[in-house]
Design a protein around this motif. Structure first.
Motif, PDB file in Angstrom:
ATOM      1  N   ILE A  34       0.866  -1.180   0.000  1.00 57.17           N
ATOM      2  CA  ILE A  34       0.000   0.000   0.000  1.00 57.17           C
ATOM      3  C   ILE A  34       0.902   1.229   0.000  1.00 57.17           C
ATOM      4  O   ILE A  34       1.740   1.409   0.880  1.00 57.17           O
ATOM      5  CB  ILE A  34      -0.946  -0.005   1.206  1.00 57.17           C
TER       6      ILE A  34
ATOM      7  N   GLU B 282       0.580   5.374  -0.487  1.00 56.27           N
ATOM      8  CA  GLU B 282      -0.285   6.555  -0.566  1.00 56.27           C
ATOM      9  C   GLU B 282      -1.725   6.186  -0.874  1.00 56.27           C
ATOM     10  O   GLU B 282      -2.322   6.658  -1.829  1.00 56.27           O
ATOM     11  CB  GLU B 282       0.265   7.546  -1.591  1.00 56.27           C
ATOM     12  N   GLU B 283      -2.268   5.308  -0.058  1.00 59.32           N
ATOM     13  CA  GLU B 283      -3.667   4.885  -0.130  1.00 59.32           C
ATOM     14  C   GLU B 283      -4.005   4.045  -1.362  1.00 59.32           C
ATOM     15  O   GLU B 283      -5.159   3.762  -1.634  1.00 59.32           O
ATOM     16  CB  GLU B 283      -4.609   6.093  -0.040  1.00 59.32           C
ATOM     17  N   VAL B 284      -3.024   3.661  -2.140  1.00 57.02           N
ATOM     18  CA  VAL B 284      -3.249   2.820  -3.312  1.00 57.02           C
ATOM     19  C   VAL B 284      -2.665   1.437  -3.019  1.00 57.02           C
ATOM     20  O   VAL B 284      -1.505   1.316  -2.629  1.00 57.02           O
ATOM     21  CB  VAL B 284      -2.567   3.413  -4.571  1.00 57.02           C
ATOM     22  N   GLN B 285      -3.494   0.406  -3.213  1.00 55.97           N
ATOM     23  CA  GLN B 285      -3.015  -0.959  -3.014  1.00 55.97           C
ATOM     24  C   GLN B 285      -2.450  -1.479  -4.321  1.00 55.97           C
ATOM     25  O   GLN B 285      -3.145  -1.528  -5.332  1.00 55.97           O
ATOM     26  CB  GLN B 285      -4.147  -1.863  -2.532  1.00 55.97           C
TER      27      GLN B 285
END
Length: 125
Positions: A54, A56-59
């Motif tokens: 993960i 910056e809030e992106v998986q």
């Protein structure tokens, strides 16, 4: 079962596998045999467990995989190399952090005496 109890069982099974096979084989061979042995002991084991990153809030699915995850608590990273290096330790630490696990075992089967090829790694969560 605590992480330490699981680790004790894993190490015992790894020693049995190493005694039977000896050093010098492929990592995948040891992985298959240890997976079988741990399942036979009644432990829940997942092989090649995907672990996302993960950022910056992106998986991100980056292809990271834990060799063996035992009882959804202990990360087992297997090697069959001449010597363990800092990079192998860093890889295991990264898996512990990404998965939020407390304990990992880095096991190198390419040694004459397996206890010399085992590193216990703790994530200080």
């Amino acid at each position: 079962m605590s992480e330490n109890e699981i680790a004790t069982k894993v190490i015992g099974c790894a020693i049995e596998v190493h005694r039977a096979l000896g050093p010098g084989l492929l990592e995948s061979t040891y992985q298959q045999c240890l997976f079988y042995k741990l399942k036979k002991e009644g432990l829940r084991v997942v092989k090649e467990k995907p672990i996302p990153l993960i950022f910056e809030e992106v998986q991100l699915e980056c292809g990271y995989r834990i060799d063996l995850l035992v009882e959804n608590k202990v990360v087992i990273e297997l090697k069959s190399v001449d010597a363990l290096h800092d990079l192998h330790m860093a890889q295991t630490i990264t898996y512990l952090k990404l998965g939020n696990y407390k304990l990992g075992l880095l096991i190198n089967f390419n040694v004459l005496l397996l206890k010399k090829g085992i590193r216990r790694i703790v994530n200080k969560l």
